[in-house]
Design an enzyme around this catalytic site. Sequence first.
Site, PDB file in Angstrom:
ATOM      1  N   LYS A 115       4.628  -8.174   2.832  1.00 22.29           N
ATOM      2  CA  LYS A 115       3.774  -9.346   3.044  1.00 22.29           C
ATOM      3  C   LYS A 115       4.166 -10.510   2.137  1.00 22.29           C
ATOM      4  O   LYS A 115       3.902 -11.660   2.470  1.00 22.29           O
ATOM      5  CB  LYS A 115       2.313  -8.974   2.868  1.00 22.29           C
ATOM      6  CG  LYS A 115       1.857  -8.033   3.974  1.00 22.29           C
ATOM      7  CD  LYS A 115       0.360  -7.846   4.019  1.00 22.29           C
ATOM      8  CE  LYS A 115      -0.068  -7.081   5.251  1.00 22.29           C
ATOM      9  NZ  LYS A 115       0.297  -5.646   5.221  1.00 22.29           N
TER      10      LYS A 115
HETATM   11  C1  LIG Z   1       0.445  -4.822   6.296  1.00 32.11           C
HETATM   12  C2  LIG Z   1       1.253  -3.597   6.166  1.00 32.11           C
HETATM   13  C3  LIG Z   1       1.725  -2.890   7.298  1.00 32.11           C
HETATM   14  C4  LIG Z   1       1.346  -3.267   8.720  1.00 32.11           C
HETATM   15  O1  LIG Z   1       1.922  -4.476   9.123  1.00 32.11           O
HETATM   16  P1  LIG Z   1       1.369  -5.252  10.422  1.00 32.11           P
HETATM   17  O2  LIG Z   1       2.045  -6.564  10.394  1.00 32.11           O
HETATM   18  O3  LIG Z   1      -0.119  -5.377  10.204  1.00 32.11           O
HETATM   19  O4  LIG Z   1       1.682  -4.435  11.619  1.00 32.11           O
HETATM   20  C5  LIG Z   1       2.536  -1.775   7.085  1.00 32.11           C
HETATM   21  N1  LIG Z   1       2.861  -1.365   5.836  1.00 32.11           N
HETATM   22  C6  LIG Z   1       2.432  -2.020   4.728  1.00 32.11           C
HETATM   23  C7  LIG Z   1       2.814  -1.504   3.393  1.00 32.11           C
HETATM   24  C8  LIG Z   1       1.619  -3.154   4.849  1.00 32.11           C
HETATM   25  O5  LIG Z   1       1.192  -3.791   3.739  1.00 32.11           O
END
Ligand SMILES: *Cc1c(COP(=O)(O)O)cnc(C)c1O
Length: 476
Positions: A115
């Site tokens: 993210k």
């Molecule tokens: C947010 C997140 C996901 C999922 O990603 P999406 O974009 O919501 O599908 C998977 N793994 C981790 C570690 C995350 O922080």
Amino acid sequence: MHYISTRGGMDPAGFTEVLISGLAPDGGLAVPEAVPVLDEATLESWRDLDYPALATEVIGLYASDLPREDLAAMTSAAYGPQRFPDPVVPVREVAEVASGLWIVGLSQGPTMAFKDLAMQFLGQAIPEVLARTGQVLTIVGATSGDTGSAAEHAFRGQEGVAVFMLSPLGRMSDVQRAQMYSLSDPNIHNIAVDGVFDDCQNLVKALNADADFKAEHSLGAVNSINIGRIAAQVVYYVWSWLRVSDAAPRAHRAEVEVDVVVPSGNFGNIYAGHLARRMGVPIRRLILATNENNVLDEFFSTGIYRPRSRGETLATSSPSMDISKASNLERFIAELLGPEEFSRRWPLLEQTGALDLSDHVDRLREEFGFVSGTSTHEDRLASIRLVHERSATLIDPHTADGVTVALRLMEPGFPTLVMETATADKFPETVAEALGSAPPVPAAITELLALEQHVTEIPNDLDVLRAIVAEGSRSA
Ligand SMILES: *Cc1c(COP(=O)(O)O)cnc(C)c1O
């Protein structure tokens, strides 16, 4: 490039507009009016660019109303040495685990999850866009871990933006807590609510439902539906194809076709992969991996989308994928059905609690390249163990869900790229369970855990929250 609403009720708007506004006025999500298409020569001309320069090219296609020099300054700041090591996104084959299996390192940023890659871009772009119009923004969000810390690290110290992040008291991991609560910037406000994640989210919703308060304090969000996050995520799909095809002889690079495996929850990360594929990046299949909360595996294998209730949503050992509905899926379904059929069928989801698109199920795979699989707690422990034994690499439980599904579905002749969505250091408990002993704690984590923490504990009470936001947003 203009954006329209999935539900058809918004005049075409520019990137900088939809960047700040969130949901379209008709309740839909902003989608590109037309996806830009890359030819082979353009992709090839990007091969020698570093990550910030590639980000300028790719995001520039989606943010055509941002001046090029401004965008270049944003990507150098977002992906510069203060925030990411070089290379920003390492791509390496782990042939010892399986021939043709690659891991794409998306978790090198300040909060050790993918993210950061999108949020750091927003942390540059949003203040810049606000400054032009003299606006301010009060970001109020709820987090169970990764999103909140990524947002706080992206917006700390930024002019014109205050962040209020609600988290459930005592329910995050030590590392997640320390990443958020150790920040002492005056525009960052950590609020621990005596309740669970849903209580936090309900407080945020209730605050936003108060239209006067929302307008007076310029409330906004940077959640997973934000179009700026999606655009910034497209970059690493282009980047990782370039890196895998680097290894092929020059004349044959364009023929390299890859499969990409994405550990998924809200369908944000893999939706960016879908855009990259539509743009012409040679991605053969998009392999979606879920944990036990497998709403999306069910959709891509049967065509039936049935969001789960709160009670049906399990707390798993890959917690960032514990979702009951996938907020970005509306974008893909709007494209799958086209405007007329979408407006006829989408309301059934609300009316009946499910959407049966089994009449389109073959197209999901044949036209859009989607396949999917589910990974369980035992599967992820086994994958963490296998990757560690064979390649001396530690992976986190979410990436392990990706590896599990990759090993099940990969096919010879097609490099299979697993998107690493977090580092093992962030989720040491499950890694320890898999390996039978605790992994070594890096010095940076020990230092992080020792920092002083700043958090305000509140009861699950809207009036208390309202007073804190009112007070803090005035002083921003
Ligand atoms: C947010 C997140 C996901 C999922 O990603 P999406 O974009 O919501 O599908 C998977 N793994 C981790 C570690 C995350 O922080």
